[in-house]
Design a protein around this motif. Structure first.
Motif, PDB file in Angstrom:
ATOM      1  N   ARG A   1      53.299  68.440  53.537  1.00 41.91           N
ATOM      2  CA  ARG A   1      53.240  67.525  52.404  1.00 41.91           C
ATOM      3  C   ARG A   1      53.382  66.195  52.681  1.00 41.91           C
ATOM      4  N   GLY A   2      54.033  65.797  53.780  1.00 41.87           N
ATOM      5  CA  GLY A   2      53.990  64.464  54.203  1.00 41.87           C
ATOM      6  C   GLY A   2      55.043  64.136  55.164  1.00 41.87           C
ATOM      7  N   TYR A   3      55.378  62.896  55.381  1.00 49.16           N
ATOM      8  CA  TYR A   3      56.361  62.554  56.596  1.00 49.16           C
ATOM      9  C   TYR A   3      57.285  61.465  55.932  1.00 49.16           C
TER      10      TYR A   3
ATOM     11  N   GLN B   1      61.337  61.881  46.646  1.00 52.01           N
ATOM     12  CA  GLN B   1      61.050  61.190  48.014  1.00 52.01           C
ATOM     13  C   GLN B   1      62.706  61.541  48.820  1.00 52.01           C
TER      14      GLN B   1
END
Length: 494
Positions: free
Chosen positions: A155-157, A193
């Motif tokens: 999904r992301g970093y 986040q």
């Protein structure tokens, strides 16, 4: 048309790239075929267009008739709207399936995901209540987020630390060990986040044992575990082995010289321990043969001198100096476990695994009963991994050819032969006592109470740690490291 060379390993939603030469009509398409030994077709892929000398054919909807993990044959065919059909060949065009070039292929369960840059992750930790896993990405100082709520997606970093090497998750907090073991970064979720809430630099400390030994405690980046300082788990701490460089004097085992270091998540807990961390210095106990009692004093180097940050009278000489390269697991209420990574015990007979109570405080204690239980135990040899269950009631120990389940005081409940085992993982986020064992061909799931196998998932050869999580949907999922990334697969019922 040329197939990839060598034996192929494919997963659901992979893409197989086929090289195509010659002048072709624009409507030419390619299709994969999986065959059994007599060249009977077991599965046909969808069609993929040929563009610029190749076709990228997706592997989707593979039939249950294709036995996962078994060696079969793969070929490909080109065809157009005019009815022309050409099979893969290693020399000239093959007009029939019987003459087609083939490659050995194994179709594995699950979906393959690539990590950043195709690098093989060195660590993996799971967050069951979020159906996520996290892995360090050393190249850019981030932590990758693996969504396991569905089929698996990166999904992301998240920006985390310089050269992150180890990650651990517990109770909504993610700890990242980076900078060659020189700093611990704590992150917490903030909506969708992840926000850094604390970063602790770990300076080299000086450890003095009576007047006989002076040593420098230096960070390492081999292991990381998160534990709870109290039974309600309102205060978290990280536990990591640190190396010891002897400056003056001797220690019982110079080859594995080191000490456990603890780092609190919160500032308030940290103020009692200046220098960013404290050392876990268990008290001396007669249960450890050949051990001695020493006064241990810890200093932090400062401008013009050094600051006293910790003192422990009656500390165990061996456990203050022999925990530099150990496996660690931490539970609730300050209970922690350490095991020598290999066949030698930490501090002699009965200390292949040691239980440390009050590890989250400067007055750690060694469990003599756990040592006595280990003294009578000959079923655990070389130790390769150590995992504590969610409820802290069971310890999973991976040996050279077996897995053992222990109680909290290191009494062995049972052992299970598992030749070729590479990693183990408890089921997280569920009241069921189950664990998974990865080997060279896949993963087996066991009932921890009966030590019986309840599922087998042919995921192929894994290359590192894995997580085994319960999901809100009612299904369990396994994510395991493979070369270049991960494989994610649901666990079949019940």
């Amino acid at each position: 048309m040329t197939l990839p060379a060598g034996e192929l390993a494919v997963y659901e939603r992979d893409t197989v790239r086929i090289a195509v030469e010659g002048d072709l009509d624009r409507d030419t398409r390619a299709q994969l075929l999986i065959l059994e030994a007599r060249r009977e077709v077991l599965w046909r892929s969808g069609e993929a267009p040929v563009r610029e000398g190749h076709a990228a054919v997706p592997v989707e909807g593979v039939s249950p008739a294709v036995e996962r993990g078994s060696q079969l044959l793969l070929t490909a065919v080109l065809f157009d709207d005019g009815g022309n059909r050409v099979y893969a060949s290693d020399d000239s065009a093959a007009a029939t399936l019987a003459k087609a070039a083939v490659r050995p292929v194994r179709v594995y369960a699950g979906r393959r995901l690539l990590a950043a840059g195709g690098a093989t992750p060195i660590d993996l930790t799971g967050a069951p209540e979020r159906a996520m896993a996290f892995f360090p990405v050393q190249a850019d100082g981030t932590v990758g987020v693996l969504d396991l709520s569905g089929d698996g997606e990166v999904r992301g970093y998240v920006p985390a630390a310089a050269r992150p090497e180890r990650v651990a998750y517990r109770g909504g907090a993610l700890a990242v060990l980076g900078a060659g073991g020189g700093e611990v970064t704590w992150l917490r979720p903030d909506g969708d986040q992840w926000r850094t809430v604390r970063r602790v630099e770990l300076p080299a400390l000086e450890l003095e044992l009576d007047t006989l030994t002076s040593a420098a405690v230096r960070p390492t980046a081999r292991r990381l575990a998160l534990g709870c300082a109290d039974a309600s788990c309102t205060a978290l701490y990280a536990l990591l082995p640190s190396g010891v460089q002897v400056l003056d004097g001797t220690v019982p085992d110079p080859a594995r010289a080191g000490v456990l270091r603890a780092i609190s998540e919160t500032d308030s807990a940290q103020r009692a321990h200046p220098g960013g961390a404290w050392l876990v210095l268990p008290e001396y106990g007669e249960a450890v043969r050949g051990d001695t009692s020493v006064a241990a004093t810890v200093f932090r180097p400062a401008a013009g001198g050094r600051d006293l940050i910790q003192r422990r009278d009656g500390a165990s000489m061996c456990l203050a100096t022999a925990l530099g390269d150990v496996l660690v697991a931490a539970g609730s209420d300050g209970v922690a476990y350490a095991a020598a990574d290999g066949s030698r015990p930490v501090c002699g007979p009965g200390t292949g695994i040691v239980r440390i109570d009050d590890a989250a405080t400067p007055v750690a204690r060694l469990s003599s009963l756990a040592i006595h239980n280990m003294l009578a135990e000959d079923r655990i040899g070389r130790i390769a991994d150590l995992q504590l269950s969610d409820d802290g009631a069971s310890l999973l120990v991976l040996g050279e050819e077996s897995v053992a389940v222990l109680d909290t005081l290191l009494g062995v409940r049972g052992t299970l032969p598992v030749p070729g085992a590479r990693s183990v993982a408890w089921l997280r986020g569920s009241g069921q006592h189950r664990f998974a064992v990865a080997d060279g061909d896949g993963v087996s799931v066991y009932d921890a109470l009966r030590l019986t196998r309840i599922a087998r998932i042919p995921l192929g050869p894994t290359a590192g740690p894995m997580v085994y999580l319960a999901r809100a949907s009612g299904t369990d999922v396994i994510a395991a490291v493979i070369p270049g990334g991960f494989v994610v697969a649901p666990v079949p019922g019940p």
